[in-house]
Design a protein around this motif. Sequence first.
Motif, PDB file in Angstrom:
ATOM      1  N   PRO B 347       0.838  -1.202   0.000  1.00 57.52           N
ATOM      2  CA  PRO B 347       0.000   0.000   0.000  1.00 57.52           C
ATOM      3  C   PRO B 347       0.875   1.255   0.000  1.00 57.52           C
ATOM      4  CG  PRO B 347       0.053  -0.982   2.186  1.00 57.52           C
ATOM      5  CD  PRO B 347       0.827  -1.907   1.295  1.00 57.52           C
ATOM      6  N   VAL B 348       0.386   2.283  -0.661  1.00 53.63           N
ATOM      7  CA  VAL B 348       1.183   3.504  -0.798  1.00 53.63           C
ATOM      8  C   VAL B 348       0.475   4.661  -0.101  1.00 53.63           C
ATOM      9  CG1 VAL B 348       2.280   5.094  -2.426  1.00 53.63           C
ATOM     10  CG2 VAL B 348       2.010   2.696  -3.046  1.00 53.63           C
ATOM     11  N   VAL B 349       1.214   5.365   0.740  1.00 53.88           N
ATOM     12  CA  VAL B 349       0.692   6.608   1.320  1.00 53.88           C
ATOM     13  C   VAL B 349       1.416   7.742   0.597  1.00 53.88           C
ATOM     14  CG1 VAL B 349       0.417   8.007   3.387  1.00 53.88           C
ATOM     15  CG2 VAL B 349       0.328   5.519   3.559  1.00 53.88           C
ATOM     16  N   ALA B 350       0.640   8.571  -0.108  1.00 58.26           N
ATOM     17  CA  ALA B 350       1.284   9.580  -0.950  1.00 58.26           C
ATOM     18  C   ALA B 350       0.568  10.920  -0.839  1.00 58.26           C
ATOM     19  CB  ALA B 350       1.283   9.120  -2.398  1.00 58.26           C
ATOM     20  N   SER B 351       1.271  11.948  -1.306  1.00 57.77           N
ATOM     21  CA  SER B 351       0.666  13.283  -1.339  1.00 57.77           C
ATOM     22  C   SER B 351      -0.347  13.356  -2.476  1.00 57.77           C
ATOM     23  CB  SER B 351       1.745  14.335  -1.590  1.00 57.77           C
ATOM     24  OG  SER B 351       2.676  14.330  -0.555  1.00 57.77           O
ATOM     25  N   ARG B 352      -1.427  14.076  -2.212  1.00 58.97           N
ATOM     26  CA  ARG B 352      -2.457  14.249  -3.242  1.00 58.97           C
ATOM     27  C   ARG B 352      -1.989  15.365  -4.188  1.00 58.97           C
ATOM     28  NH1 ARG B 352      -7.728  12.906  -2.575  1.00 58.97           N
ATOM     29  NH2 ARG B 352      -7.506  12.851  -0.332  1.00 58.97           N
ATOM     30  N   THR B 353      -1.097  15.011  -5.086  1.00 60.75           N
ATOM     31  CA  THR B 353      -0.551  16.025  -5.985  1.00 60.75           C
ATOM     32  C   THR B 353      -0.063  15.378  -7.274  1.00 60.75           C
ATOM     33  OG1 THR B 353       1.095  17.794  -6.199  1.00 60.75           O
ATOM     34  CG2 THR B 353       1.770  15.903  -4.912  1.00 60.75           C
ATOM     35  N   GLY B 354      -0.199  16.113  -8.381  1.00 58.56           N
ATOM     36  CA  GLY B 354       0.330  15.683  -9.676  1.00 58.56           C
ATOM     37  C   GLY B 354      -0.050  14.265 -10.042  1.00 58.56           C
ATOM     38  N   GLY B 355       0.942  13.525 -10.543  1.00 60.19           N
ATOM     39  CA  GLY B 355       0.701  12.167 -11.015  1.00 60.19           C
ATOM     40  C   GLY B 355       0.306  11.209  -9.908  1.00 60.19           C
ATOM     41  N   LEU B 356       0.717  11.491  -8.682  1.00 60.41           N
ATOM     42  CA  LEU B 356       0.398  10.590  -7.572  1.00 60.41           C
ATOM     43  C   LEU B 356      -1.115  10.492  -7.368  1.00 60.41           C
ATOM     44  CD1 LEU B 356       3.163  11.787  -5.102  1.00 60.41           C
ATOM     45  CD2 LEU B 356       3.086   9.587  -6.291  1.00 60.41           C
ATOM     46  N   ALA B 357      -1.799  11.624  -7.584  1.00 63.79           N
ATOM     47  CA  ALA B 357      -3.260  11.632  -7.410  1.00 63.79           C
ATOM     48  C   ALA B 357      -3.945  10.799  -8.497  1.00 63.79           C
ATOM     49  CB  ALA B 357      -3.782  13.065  -7.438  1.00 63.79           C
ATOM     50  N   ASP B 358      -3.275  10.625  -9.649  1.00 65.23           N
ATOM     51  CA  ASP B 358      -3.831   9.757 -10.703  1.00 65.23           C
ATOM     52  C   ASP B 358      -3.524   8.288 -10.424  1.00 65.23           C
ATOM     53  OD1 ASP B 358      -4.540  12.061 -12.003  1.00 65.23           O
ATOM     54  OD2 ASP B 358      -3.080  11.884 -13.632  1.00 65.23           O
ATOM     55  N   ILE B 359      -2.322   8.041  -9.915  1.00 69.17           N
ATOM     56  CA  ILE B 359      -1.855   6.650  -9.769  1.00 69.17           C
ATOM     57  C   ILE B 359      -2.581   5.943  -8.621  1.00 69.17           C
ATOM     58  CG2 ILE B 359       0.144   5.228  -9.140  1.00 69.17           C
ATOM     59  CD1 ILE B 359       1.918   7.448 -10.447  1.00 69.17           C
TER      60      ILE B 359
END
Lengths: 148, 426
Positions: B347-359
């Motif tokens: 599982p990935v915890v990521a910032s809601r920004t750019g490509g991360l929000a799409d992935i």
Amino acid sequence: MARVILLYSRGPHIRAALRCLRETFPDAELYLFAPAGFPGEIAALADYHVPAPARHTPLNLIRLLLKIRKHRPDHFVVMFPSFRLTLFAQLTGAGQRWVLPPDVMLRPIVARPMNSLVSALRNRIRGELTYRRIRCEIQKTTTDKRNR
Amino acid sequence: MADPMAQAQPLAGLRLAIVDLLFSWPPNGGADVDLFHVMEGLVQAGAELRLFVLHVSGSWERGRLSRPETLPCSVHRFEYARGDLKINTFSADLAQQLRAWSPDVVFMAHGFSLKPLLAEHLTKHWPILIRCYAHEMACLRDARRFRDGNPCPLNNLRNFDTCRQCAMEHLSLAIRSGQWNAWIEEFVAAGAWREEWSETAARGIRQAAGLIVSNTELAREAREFNPEVYVVPGGTRVQDIRWEPEPPEDAQNPPMVFLPGRCEDPVKGLAVFRRAATLLTERGVQADFCCTHPDPLWTEPPVRSLGWLTPEETIRAYSASRIVVVPSVWHEPFGLVAVEAMAASRPVVASRTGGLADIIVDGETGLLVPPNDPAALADAIARLLAEPDTRARMGAAGRLRAELYYDWEAIINRHYVPLLLGFRAR
């Protein structure tokens, strides 16, 4: 047995560099000159870890150079092709000097210190002139625009 | 009945010229790897390819080809001495080579200030597709478009005066030193501080047959300058990443929370991760917070560095971890590490920004948190550490999503083939 010294200089490719040297010189004694406290798992890729100063002040560099010369290296390897490191390599007295940059391709250092110095000076002058030209052009077009 | 050959090689008969101003092989970075996979996929799809690259003597950043035989197509390399790279000469040399080969379409891959100018020159003769890898078309300062600790909202095609001043503030020391990296080399060669550059670049972008960007946020902005924008993600070879179960947990081996990638770059959010890790440690959460800082001497407890890892070692680190974090504070153009972690069923915890929000599908393949918010990041990590079932569910969903959308074969068939088919028909 040949003696190979790698001088660590904040290269992200340190593991790859040590592996490359091990492959290139399988029978050589591999020395890593890196600051004290360097992670053991990486230092273990070399035969010997020799503590080197973390800060490169002129005095530290002279001490380091003397220490390296004392080891009488057959091959001396730096991790970046910068003017300073190239010059440093020339002064180590090693039979062959190499650069092992982040692409992990071992290349001989062919530049002579005087050539390197001239080239560095030429680059510096070119850089200064380019900078002044750009500044001047930006200033002129900005003023022209304000006057329009 | 459909011709099976046409189905297997839908791009047969298409001649595609790829121009990359920064390509090196073996690769220097992610863009080179990306282009390699695209070329490989397009050759398999039947297209005839030729790669045109640039080399400037003394530079290790572009045009080093020590093993060109491992590339899927032939390569033409333009050689210039340091200081001799000029837009007019290079553009004329490139046009001459392209005329001799006569492609149906030109794909402008990586490059900085020279890229839009070349596009403008070439667009009179060929349809041009421009691939944007980061913010290189929007920022004169560097490809990160990051200023004073925050993503910059300006665009050099809109705010040219401000952007060139900012670029000069940022680049002046490096320009004066004369030790120019690839960015400055192109900045000078293109005359990117001149208003003519801005006008020509805007025209090149406008007249291109299409812009290819990596995420929907970038696409929204790019449409302001050219309506033909395609969102094409990067990818990985998902089948090469084996699924491994989570390692057992005991007092000696606390669960690993892993921040992969070039985390020494402040835009990647290592400082946010460290603050989140400190908050969790204060709350009594036991975890091994790791990152891949390239300096093996780097240590900022409670985060420790695994050092710079090879791709194989990185995959093993995903398997050894429970959670992968990508706390980027810039507008991340894509976020390949998030895709790799999903392929490794983590599982990935990521910032809601750019490509991360799409992935990342929030709540399904991981958790999205506001950028630059250590408390939210800490909460998300704590939640996943406490819920093994959620981790397993998200890991499985992530693997499936990576296979469906981010495997190279899927990307070529879903994005590149339909896009390029249109040019074969012209």
